[in-house]
Design a protein around this motif. Structure first.
Motif, PDB file in Angstrom:
ATOM      1  N   THR A  94      -1.043   8.678  -6.170  1.00 13.67           N
ATOM      2  CA  THR A  94      -1.591   8.041  -4.967  1.00 13.67           C
ATOM      3  C   THR A  94      -2.808   8.821  -4.471  1.00 13.67           C
ATOM      4  O   THR A  94      -3.792   8.232  -4.037  1.00 13.67           O
ATOM      5  CB  THR A  94      -0.536   7.966  -3.836  1.00 13.67           C
ATOM      6  OG1 THR A  94       0.073   9.243  -3.725  1.00 13.67           O
ATOM      7  CG2 THR A  94       0.519   6.924  -4.110  1.00 13.67           C
ATOM      8  N   LEU A 150      -5.741   8.583   4.676  1.00 13.33           N
ATOM      9  CA  LEU A 150      -5.259   7.479   3.850  1.00 13.33           C
ATOM     10  C   LEU A 150      -3.964   7.838   3.125  1.00 13.33           C
ATOM     11  O   LEU A 150      -3.046   7.039   3.016  1.00 13.33           O
ATOM     12  CB  LEU A 150      -6.323   7.101   2.792  1.00 13.33           C
ATOM     13  CG  LEU A 150      -7.606   6.447   3.283  1.00 13.33           C
ATOM     14  CD1 LEU A 150      -8.635   6.397   2.171  1.00 13.33           C
ATOM     15  CD2 LEU A 150      -7.310   5.048   3.787  1.00 13.33           C
ATOM     16  N   LEU A 151      -3.937   9.064   2.613  1.00 13.83           N
ATOM     17  CA  LEU A 151      -2.847   9.449   1.712  1.00 13.83           C
ATOM     18  C   LEU A 151      -1.532   9.753   2.428  1.00 13.83           C
ATOM     19  O   LEU A 151      -0.464   9.294   2.008  1.00 13.83           O
ATOM     20  CB  LEU A 151      -3.297  10.665   0.879  1.00 13.83           C
ATOM     21  CG  LEU A 151      -2.263  11.292  -0.049  1.00 13.83           C
ATOM     22  CD1 LEU A 151      -1.844  10.306  -1.126  1.00 13.83           C
ATOM     23  CD2 LEU A 151      -2.809  12.565  -0.691  1.00 13.83           C
ATOM     24  N   PHE A 172      -6.519   7.327  -3.794  1.00  9.95           N
ATOM     25  CA  PHE A 172      -7.150   7.306  -2.474  1.00  9.95           C
ATOM     26  C   PHE A 172      -8.352   8.242  -2.403  1.00  9.95           C
ATOM     27  O   PHE A 172      -9.268   8.021  -1.622  1.00  9.95           O
ATOM     28  CB  PHE A 172      -6.130   7.628  -1.372  1.00  9.95           C
ATOM     29  CG  PHE A 172      -5.215   6.481  -1.107  1.00  9.95           C
ATOM     30  CD1 PHE A 172      -5.713   5.310  -0.566  1.00  9.95           C
ATOM     31  CD2 PHE A 172      -3.878   6.536  -1.427  1.00  9.95           C
ATOM     32  CE1 PHE A 172      -4.889   4.215  -0.344  1.00  9.95           C
ATOM     33  CE2 PHE A 172      -3.049   5.455  -1.210  1.00  9.95           C
ATOM     34  CZ  PHE A 172      -3.553   4.286  -0.669  1.00  9.95           C
TER      35      PHE A 172
END
Lengths: 226, 234
Positions: A150, A171-172, A154
Motif C-alpha cells: 500500500t 494517505l497511507l 500511495f
C-alpha cells in the motif's frame, strides 16, 4: 505474471539494490528512525518482561510503519531526480514491472531493517515469546508486505504533490489502520499466548491479496496521471 | 478466420509503415486558467529535421511532452506512425531538459538498465550510442560526477540507443560547449540522412543552419508559422 514482466521486475530490483548500495539513502534514514523509536520508548517505559509482551507488538509495528514511510518517500524520490521516471514512462516496458520491482526492493529494505531491529527489541524490552515462532515469522512477512504494497502505491500517488512527505502518511496511515491493528493484535497474541493469532493472520493474508490486486490493476493509471 | 486476421495484420503494418511519424490534430492543453497550447495541428514527414521555435512559455516543451505521451492533451489527439502514441513508444526517442539518468550509476550501467526496458540485452548498440555522442563506453565514473555537457551527451545516447525512427529533443545544446554542440549537430544530421525524423527545440539556430529542413514557430500556444528558413521575426 509473464516472463517479460518477471525479467523487468528483477532488473528493477537489481537497479534499486545497486542504487541503495551506493547511496544508502533509504537504509540510513530507516535505521536511524527505528533505533530512535526503540531506544526512546525503552527509556520512557522501562517495562517488566510481562508488560513488554503486551506492548511490544504495538511499539514494533508503529516503529516499522513510520520507518517504512521514510523509506518509501526516499525510494520514489530517486526516480524523480533527473526526471528518470519519465524515461520509464516513455519506454515500452510494462508499468507493472516498475511497481513490483519497487515493492520487492522496498520489501527487501524493510525486511533487512527488521532483521536488525528484532534483536534490539529483544534486548531492550527483555522479550521472549510464549507462542510459536513460525507464527511470528508469518506475521512479520504478511505485515511487512501489507505496509510495503500500500505504501509503494500511495507513494507514487503523492510524489508529484508539493508536500509529498506529508501527503504519503496522510494517505497511507488511515488505510493501513485495519492492517496495523491486526498486526499488533497478532503479534501480542503470539508473544503472550493468551489468545489465538490465527484470525488476525487470516485477515492480514486477505488484506495483502486484496491490496496487491487493486494496486496492480490501478498502478498504470496512477503512474500516468497528471 | 485465419486469413482475415492475417489480412488485418498486414493492413495494420501497411498503415503504420506509411503513416506520418507525427500527427497532431487540434491539440489544446489547459493548465488551470492558462492555455499552454491552443488548437495546434501539425504533421511531420519521414526523414526530415524540424526545429520547433518560440519565446519562453510558448508551449514548445508542452507540445513535445504531449507528442512523447508524457502529458495528455486537454483536447485533440496525437498519433505516432498512425497509432496512439502510447502504442508507439518503442519507435520514439526522447531527450528532455533533465537528463533522465541515475546519478549513482555509470553511463553504461544507465544505458544497460534502460536497454532492458526495450528488450535489448546486448552491449553493442549501447557502446555504439556512447561513441556516437562522444563518450567513452569504458568510463566507470558515476553520472553524478559527470560535467553538464557529458550528462547531455549521455541523455542523447539514452534517447537514441534503440535507433528509433522518431527522435524528440528538448534543447539538446544547452550546457554543451560549442565544439561538442557542433558534434551533436553533425550526429543529428547523420541520423536525419539515415531516415530518422527529428523534432528539436533550440534557441541556438546557428548550429542547425545547414541541417534543419523546416522551422516551426509557436507563439502563445499557437503554431503561427512553418518555414524552410528561420522566420524573419526570430
Amino acid at each position: 505474471m509473464s516472463s517479460s514482466i518477471l525479467k523487468l521486475t528483477i532488473a528493477n530490483v537489481a537497479k534499486d539494490l545497486r542504487l541503495e548500495w551506493r547511496s544508502r539513502d533509504v537504509y540510513n534514514s530507516m535505521v536511524f528512525f527505528a533505533v530512535l523509536v526503540v531506544v526512546i520508548f525503552s527509556f520512557s517505559f522501562e517495562p517488566t518482561s510481562e508488560e513488554s509482551r503486551h506492548i511490544a507488538g504495538g511499539l514494533f509495528w508503529v516503529a516499522f510503519l513510520f520507518s517504512t514511510v521514510v523509506a518509501l518517500n526516499q525510494s520514489w524520490a530517486r526516480e524523480l531526480r533527473n526526471g528518470v521516471l519519465d524515461a520509464y514512462r516513455i519506454s515500452p516496458a510494462p508499468p507493472e514491472a516498475l511497481f513490483f520491482g519497487k515493492v520487492l526492493g522496498n520489501f527487501i529494505f524493510v525486511t533487512a531493517l527488521e532483521c536488525l531491529m528484532v534483536p534490539l527489541f529483544v534486548v531492550f524490552y527483555n522479550l521472549s515469546s510464549a507462542g510459536s515462532l513460525w507464527q511470528l515469522l508469518l506475521i512479520l512477512v504478511l505485515g511487512t508486505w501489507a505496509l510495503v504494497i500500500t505504501g509503494t502505491f500511495f507513494a507514487v500517488m503523492s510524489i508529484r504533490t508539493r508536500n509529498r512527505e506529508l501527503m504519503l502518511p496522510l494517505l497511507l496511515i488511515p488505510l493501513s489502520i485495519p492492517a496495523v491493528v491486526n498486526m499488533v493484535k497478532a503479534t501480542s497474541n503470539v508473544l503472550t499466548a493468551d489468545f489465538s493469532a490465527v484470525p488476525h493472520i487470516k485477515f492480514l493474508a486477505v488484506y495483502c491479496v486484496v491490496f496487491t490486486t487493486a494496486c496492480f490493476l490501478l498502478f498504470e493509471t496512477v503512474l500516468n496521471a497528471e | 478466420m485465419r486469413q482475415t486476421h492475417q489480412a488485418r495484420k498486414d493492413t495494420d503494418v501497411t498503415l503504420s509503415t506509411h503513416a506520418p511519424p507525427v500527427q497532431v490534430q487540434n491539440v489544446s492543453k489547459i493548465f488551470g486558467r492558462t492555455a499552454a497550447l491552443r488548437n495546434v495541428s501539425l504533421e511531420l514527414e519521414r526523414g526530415r529535421f524540424y526545429v520547433l521555435r518560440g519565446e519562453n512559455g510558448a508551449g514548445k516543451s508542452t507540445l513535445m511532452r504531449i507528442i512523447a505521451g508524457l502529458s495528455h492533451p486537454t483536447d485533440g489527439q496525437v498519433k505516432i506512425f498512425g497509432v496512439n502514441n502510447r502504442e508507439a513508444l518503442a519507435r520514439l526517442g526522447y531527450m528532455a531538459h533533465a537528463p533522465l539518468v541515475y546519478d549513482e550509476l555509470s553511463g553504461m550501467e544507465n544505458l544497460r538498465f534502460f536497454a532492458r526496458l526495450y528488450g535489448i540485452t546486448s552491449d553493442a548498440p549501447l557502446e555504439d550510442a556512447m561513441r556516437r555522442v562522444g563518450l567513452d563506453p569504458g568510463l566507470t565514473r558515476r553520472v553524478g560526477q559527470y560535467s553538464q555537457g557529458m550528462r547531455q551527451r549521455l541523455s542523447l545516447a539514452r534517447a537514441i540507443f534503440h535507433s528509433p525512427p522518431l527522435v524528440l529533443l528538448d534543447e539538446p545544446f544547452s550546457n554543451v560547449d560549442p565544439e561538442s554542440a557542433s558534434q551533436i549537430a553533425q550526429l543529428l544530421a547523420n541520423m536525419r540522412s539515415a531516415g530518422t525524423t527529428i523534432l528539436l527545440i533550440t534557441h541556438q539556430l546557428g548550429l542547425l543552419a545547414n541541417i534543419a529542413d523546416e522551422f516551426l514557430f509557436l507563439s502563445a500556444g499557437k503554431l503561427v508559422s512553418r518555414s524552410p528558413a528561420p522566420p524573419v521575426h526570430a
